[in-house]
Write an enzyme that holds these catalytic residues in place. Structure first.
Site, mmCIF file in Angstrom:
data_model
loop_
_atom_site.group_PDB
_atom_site.id
_atom_site.type_symbol
_atom_site.label_atom_id
_atom_site.label_comp_id
_atom_site.label_asym_id
_atom_site.label_seq_id
_atom_site.Cartn_x
_atom_site.Cartn_y
_atom_site.Cartn_z
ATOM 1 N N GLY A 29 10.160 9.430 -0.861
ATOM 2 C CA GLY A 29 11.021 9.876 0.238
ATOM 3 C C GLY A 29 10.321 9.758 1.575
ATOM 4 O O GLY A 29 9.368 8.992 1.727
ATOM 5 N N ALA A 30 10.831 10.510 2.591
ATOM 6 C CA ALA A 30 10.348 10.372 3.977
ATOM 7 C C ALA A 30 10.378 8.889 4.351
ATOM 8 O O ALA A 30 9.387 8.310 4.806
ATOM 9 C CB ALA A 30 8.957 10.977 4.151
ATOM 10 N N HIS A 32 10.790 5.157 5.721
ATOM 11 C CA HIS A 32 10.579 4.472 7.002
ATOM 12 C C HIS A 32 10.861 2.987 6.786
ATOM 13 O O HIS A 32 11.227 2.560 5.680
ATOM 14 C CB HIS A 32 9.162 4.730 7.524
ATOM 15 C CG HIS A 32 8.086 4.452 6.509
ATOM 16 N ND1 HIS A 32 7.817 3.183 6.037
ATOM 17 C CD2 HIS A 32 7.231 5.275 5.851
ATOM 18 C CE1 HIS A 32 6.837 3.224 5.168
ATOM 19 N NE2 HIS A 32 6.466 4.490 5.016
ATOM 20 N N GLU A 33 10.642 2.209 7.847
ATOM 21 C CA GLU A 33 10.991 0.777 7.779
ATOM 22 C C GLU A 33 10.229 0.042 6.672
ATOM 23 O O GLU A 33 10.709 -0.966 6.159
ATOM 24 C CB GLU A 33 10.718 0.094 9.123
ATOM 25 C CG GLU A 33 11.597 0.595 10.274
ATOM 26 C CD GLU A 33 13.081 0.273 10.073
ATOM 27 O OE1 GLU A 33 13.395 -0.802 9.545
ATOM 28 O OE2 GLU A 33 13.913 1.127 10.444
ATOM 29 N N HIS A 35 9.648 1.208 3.661
ATOM 30 C CA HIS A 35 10.472 1.372 2.454
ATOM 31 C C HIS A 35 11.710 0.473 2.535
ATOM 32 O O HIS A 35 12.158 -0.086 1.532
ATOM 33 C CB HIS A 35 10.943 2.824 2.312
ATOM 34 C CG HIS A 35 9.837 3.806 2.083
ATOM 35 N ND1 HIS A 35 9.497 4.768 3.007
ATOM 36 C CD2 HIS A 35 9.002 3.977 1.035
ATOM 37 C CE1 HIS A 35 8.501 5.491 2.530
ATOM 38 N NE2 HIS A 35 8.176 5.040 1.346
ATOM 39 N N GLY A 146 4.740 -1.877 -1.866
ATOM 40 C CA GLY A 146 4.233 -2.376 -0.596
ATOM 41 C C GLY A 146 2.773 -2.801 -0.714
ATOM 42 O O GLY A 146 1.986 -2.201 -1.469
ATOM 43 N N ASP A 149 -0.442 -0.230 -0.044
ATOM 44 C CA ASP A 149 -1.093 0.505 -1.136
ATOM 45 C C ASP A 149 -1.617 -0.510 -2.148
ATOM 46 O O ASP A 149 -1.159 -0.583 -3.289
ATOM 47 C CB ASP A 149 -0.093 1.475 -1.773
ATOM 48 C CG ASP A 149 0.338 2.542 -0.770
ATOM 49 O OD1 ASP A 149 -0.510 3.323 -0.341
ATOM 50 O OD2 ASP A 149 1.522 2.550 -0.388
ATOM 51 N N LEU A 183 3.067 1.329 8.874
ATOM 52 C CA LEU A 183 3.988 2.451 8.688
ATOM 53 C C LEU A 183 3.619 3.212 7.416
ATOM 54 O O LEU A 183 3.277 2.625 6.403
ATOM 55 C CB LEU A 183 5.429 1.957 8.618
ATOM 56 C CG LEU A 183 5.946 1.240 9.860
ATOM 57 C CD1 LEU A 183 7.464 1.072 9.795
ATOM 58 C CD2 LEU A 183 5.573 1.987 11.143
ATOM 59 N N ARG A 186 2.890 9.462 6.057
ATOM 60 C CA ARG A 186 1.905 10.415 6.586
ATOM 61 C C ARG A 186 1.685 10.253 8.091
ATOM 62 O O ARG A 186 1.039 11.112 8.700
ATOM 63 C CB ARG A 186 0.587 10.302 5.822
ATOM 64 C CG ARG A 186 0.689 10.825 4.386
ATOM 65 C CD ARG A 186 -0.663 10.938 3.701
ATOM 66 N NE ARG A 186 -0.558 11.671 2.452
ATOM 67 C CZ ARG A 186 -0.349 11.125 1.244
ATOM 68 N NH1 ARG A 186 -0.229 9.813 1.128
ATOM 69 N NH2 ARG A 186 -0.274 11.878 0.172
HETATM 70 O O1 PAF Z 1 3.722 4.723 -3.244
HETATM 71 C C1 PAF Z 1 4.356 5.775 -3.474
HETATM 72 O O2 PAF Z 1 5.167 6.230 -2.685
HETATM 73 C C2 PAF Z 1 4.099 6.509 -4.770
HETATM 74 O O3 PAF Z 1 2.755 6.412 -5.147
HETATM 75 C C3 PAF Z 1 5.027 6.070 -5.907
HETATM 76 C C4 PAF Z 1 4.776 4.626 -6.285
HETATM 77 C C5 PAF Z 1 6.465 6.262 -5.515
HETATM 78 C C6 PAF Z 1 4.755 6.904 -7.162
HETATM 79 O O4 PAF Z 1 4.996 8.256 -6.938
#
Ligand code: PAF
Length: 279
Positions: A29-30, A32-33, A35, A146, A149, A183, A186
């Site tokens: 959630g939260a 942003h672009e 996502h 993404g 990460d 982005l 956090r």
């Molecule tokens: O990258 C994230 O937002 C989280 O680590 C994920 C992949 C949704 C797992 O909770």
């Protein structure tokens, strides 16, 4: 565009989507672009897109930001309503972990204890466990992650291969603010001063790229000098890894290398990454 169906139960997802029917964008959630770039790519891959919104307690170490992690489900839903997303999977923690923490968990192995995992013990076991559960629930054709990460992406790919999970993992490039900051949900923790300081991460990646033709030591020195020059940035680690193994590169490494940066910037722990080419 109509709002996506909100599905809170595992049974609800199972009965709506046959195996291989959906494309899955897992999120906490939260939105942003960054996502939304995942959602857009998912919609190119197939017309039945599921976005999961679940703040996974298992991936937060004690003392981390689980309690204050930004949650605004109504805003997330309004954002997703701009896209033809079919469903949002929004389970409660009790739905995902009815017996408390999952007794059976996926272990990320020794790479799970390096870089992010060294600073966040157990983090990747928690990530892989929830991703394995989401893949088992939705059984998507593709799951999208993404590039930012990068270690998570590497470990998910390895899990999918090692556990023979019938889902393809799709990577989507990092989305950046106009000043270069990657982005991240956090980023919401940053006030103006820390927001300005946080630009040092992407500037350090640029400096690393510019030094790439002078070898690994020059890359490290160039990135470090940018990061050390910003007093509000407390560097956690700077790593240069071989993208095929995620292990630190040798001094004579040639070809693509991934630069990894993690730093505490005031209240926010931020990470960023980019690929450079060492000649
Ligand atoms: O990258 C994230 O937002 C989280 O680590 C994920 C992949 C949704 C797992 O909770």
């Amino acid at each position: 565009m109509s709002s996506p169906a909100v599905i809170e139960s595992i049974a609800g997802i199972r009965s709506r989507f046959a195996a291989g029917a959906a494309q899955l964008v897992p999120t906490m959630g939260a939105l942003h672009e960054g996502h939304l770039a995942l959602v857009e790519r998912a919609l190119e891959l197939g017309d039945r897109v599921v976005v999961s919104v679940f703040v996974n307690p298992l991936q937060f170490a004690p003392g981390e930001d689980l309690a204050r992690y930004p949650r605004d489900f109504d805003a997330d839903l309004a954002t997703l309503a701009r896209y033809p997303v079919e469903a949002v999977f929004h389970p409660a923690a009790e739905e995902m972990y009815p017996h408390g923490a999952a007794q059976t968990q996926v272990r990320a192995g020794d790479l799970g204890a390096a870089f992010e995992g060294r600073s966040r013990p157990g983090h990747f076991d928690g990530v892989l466990t929830v991703v394995a559960k989401l893949l088992g629930i939705v059984r998507p054709e593709h799951v999208l992650f993404g590039e930012k990460d990068a270690q998570q992406l590497f470990l998910v790919r390895r899990m999918v291969t090692d556990l023979d999970i019938a889902t393809r993992v799709e990577e989507v490039g990092t989305v950046r603010a106009p000043d270069g900051l990657a982005l991240s949900s956090r980023n919401r923790y940053l006030d103006d001063e820390h927001r300005r300081a946080a630009r040092a991460l992407s500037r350090a990646l640029e400096a690393a790229g510019s030094a790439a033709d002078r070898g690994v030591d020059a890359v490290v020195a160039a990135a470090q000098s940018v990061l050390m020059g910003e007093e509000l940035v407390a560097l956690d680690y700077l790593g240069i890894v071989d993208p095929s193994t995620f292990r630190p590169v040798d001094d004579d490494h040639r070809g693509p290398a991934r630069v990894l940066i993690a730093a505490q910037v005031g209240p926010a722990r931020l990470i960023d990454t980019d690929t450079i080419y060492l000649n």
